[in-house]
Design a protein around this motif. Structure first.
Motif, PDB file in Angstrom:
ATOM      1  N   TYR A  24      -2.040   3.004  -3.106  1.00 57.97           N
ATOM      2  CA  TYR A  24      -2.277   3.033  -4.544  1.00 57.97           C
ATOM      3  C   TYR A  24      -3.488   2.171  -4.894  1.00 57.97           C
ATOM      4  O   TYR A  24      -3.624   1.050  -4.428  1.00 57.97           O
ATOM      5  N   ASN A  25      -4.363   2.705  -5.739  1.00 59.95           N
ATOM      6  CA  ASN A  25      -5.512   1.964  -6.232  1.00 59.95           C
ATOM      7  C   ASN A  25      -5.333   1.795  -7.738  1.00 59.95           C
ATOM      8  O   ASN A  25      -5.328   2.780  -8.485  1.00 59.95           O
ATOM      9  N   ALA A  26      -5.165   0.543  -8.182  1.00 58.84           N
ATOM     10  CA  ALA A  26      -4.894   0.268  -9.593  1.00 58.84           C
ATOM     11  C   ALA A  26      -6.041   0.707 -10.497  1.00 58.84           C
ATOM     12  O   ALA A  26      -5.812   1.179 -11.611  1.00 58.84           O
ATOM     13  N   HIS A  27      -7.282   0.561 -10.038  1.00 57.89           N
ATOM     14  CA  HIS A  27      -8.435   0.946 -10.864  1.00 57.89           C
ATOM     15  C   HIS A  27      -8.425   2.441 -11.178  1.00 57.89           C
ATOM     16  O   HIS A  27      -8.673   2.854 -12.303  1.00 57.89           O
ATOM     17  N   TYR A  28      -8.159   3.258 -10.168  1.00 57.60           N
ATOM     18  CA  TYR A  28      -8.153   4.713 -10.356  1.00 57.60           C
ATOM     19  C   TYR A  28      -6.788   5.232 -10.791  1.00 57.60           C
ATOM     20  O   TYR A  28      -6.675   6.352 -11.267  1.00 57.60           O
ATOM     21  N   GLY A  29      -5.741   4.435 -10.556  1.00 56.66           N
ATOM     22  CA  GLY A  29      -4.392   4.824 -10.955  1.00 56.66           C
ATOM     23  C   GLY A  29      -3.803   5.943 -10.126  1.00 56.66           C
ATOM     24  O   GLY A  29      -2.927   6.664 -10.593  1.00 56.66           O
ATOM     25  N   THR A  30      -4.303   6.099  -8.895  1.00 54.79           N
ATOM     26  CA  THR A  30      -3.788   7.155  -8.024  1.00 54.79           C
ATOM     27  C   THR A  30      -3.684   6.638  -6.593  1.00 54.79           C
ATOM     28  O   THR A  30      -4.246   5.610  -6.240  1.00 54.79           O
ATOM     29  N   VAL A  31      -2.990   7.401  -5.770  1.00 48.29           N
ATOM     30  CA  VAL A  31      -2.855   7.091  -4.347  1.00 48.29           C
ATOM     31  C   VAL A  31      -3.954   7.829  -3.597  1.00 48.29           C
ATOM     32  O   VAL A  31      -4.236   8.995  -3.884  1.00 48.29           O
ATOM     33  N   GLY A  32      -4.579   7.138  -2.637  1.00 47.00           N
ATOM     34  CA  GLY A  32      -5.619   7.799  -1.860  1.00 47.00           C
ATOM     35  C   GLY A  32      -6.317   6.853  -0.924  1.00 47.00           C
ATOM     36  O   GLY A  32      -5.753   5.854  -0.486  1.00 47.00           O
ATOM     37  N   PHE A  33      -7.546   7.192  -0.625  1.00 45.48           N
ATOM     38  CA  PHE A  33      -8.416   6.379   0.211  1.00 45.48           C
ATOM     39  C   PHE A  33      -9.533   5.806  -0.657  1.00 45.48           C
ATOM     40  O   PHE A  33      -9.836   6.339  -1.725  1.00 45.48           O
TER      41      PHE A  33
END
Length: 179
Positions: free
Chosen positions: A137-146
Motif C-alpha cells: 500500500y502506498n499512502a500517497h497514491y492510496g492504492t496497492v502496487g509497486f
C-alpha cells in the motif's frame, strides 16, 4: 500496423533484436517448441509497440499477416505460450537484459554522436491486482502496487534504467544504489 514496419527497420539498423538475442539467457527446459525465446520476446515487444499490451491480444493476432511477416514466422505464439515464456525469467536473466539495454543505449548515443547524458530520475506508481509479491500500500497514491524508480536521458527522453520496488518505499529510497 504500418508503425511496426518502421520499428522493424529501426530494429535492423541498430541490431535491436540481435542484441536482445545475444543477452537472452533463460533456464529453458522445453524439449519441443515452435516459438524460440527470441521470437517470443520480439513478438511481445512488437505487440506493445502496436498497442497490444495484454498477453491475451496474442490470441487475436496469431495469424495476423503483418505481425507474422514482421516477426518472420508462420504464426505468432498464443497467450499461454507468452505466459510460460515470462515464467522462465529469473534475476540473472533480468540482469542480462539490463546489459542488453545498456549496449543498445550505447549504440544509440554513438549513432547520435552524443556528448553528454543528463540523468532524469523519478519514481512512479503502478497499481497491482491480486496478491503479487512485493506489492504494498502506498499512502500517497492510496492504492496497492509497486513504486519503481526510473531513469531517463533528460535531453532525449530515452529510457535508461528502472528498478522495481515495493509500493510502500519512500520516493528517494535506493537512489544511490540505483546509480
Amino acid at each position: 500496423h504500418t508503425g511496426e514496419f518502421l520499428f522493424r527497420e529501426f530494429d535492423e539498423k541498430i541490431g535491436f533484436s540481435t542484441t536482445l538475442s545475444k543477452f537472452l539467457n533463460l533456464e529453458d527446459k522445453r524439449r519441443y517448441y515452435v516459438h524460440s525465446n527470441e521470437n517470443l520476446l520480439r513478438q511481445k515487444i512488437y505487440q506493445i509497440i502496436a498497442g497490444y499490451t495484454e498477453d491475451d491480444a496474442a490470441d487475436q493476432l496469431t495469424k495476423d499477416p503483418v505481425f507474422t511477416q514482421i516477426i518472420g514466422t508462420d504464426a505468432l505464439a498464443s497467450q499461454p505460450s507468452l505466459s510460460r515464456f515470462f515464467r522462465r525469467f529469473d534475476r540473472r536473466s533480468i540482469e542480462d537484459l539490463n546489459e542488453a539495454n545498456q549496449e543498445l543505449i550505447d549504440k544509440v548515443h554513438q549513432f547520435r554522436d552524443s556528448k553528454a547524458v543528463i540523468f532524469d530520475l523519478d519514481s512512479t506508481h503502478s497499481d497491482t491486482y491480486g496478491n503479487q509479491e512485493s506489492a504494498a500500500y502506498n499512502a500517497h497514491y492510496g492504492t496497492v502496487g509497486f513504486h519503481p524508480l526510473v531513469a531517463f536521458d533528460g535531453v532525449t527522453g530515452d529510457f535508461i534504467k528502472a528498478s522495481l520496488r515495493p509500493g510502500n518505499v519512500y520516493t528517494s529510497n535506493g537512489v544511490v544504489d540505483f546509480i
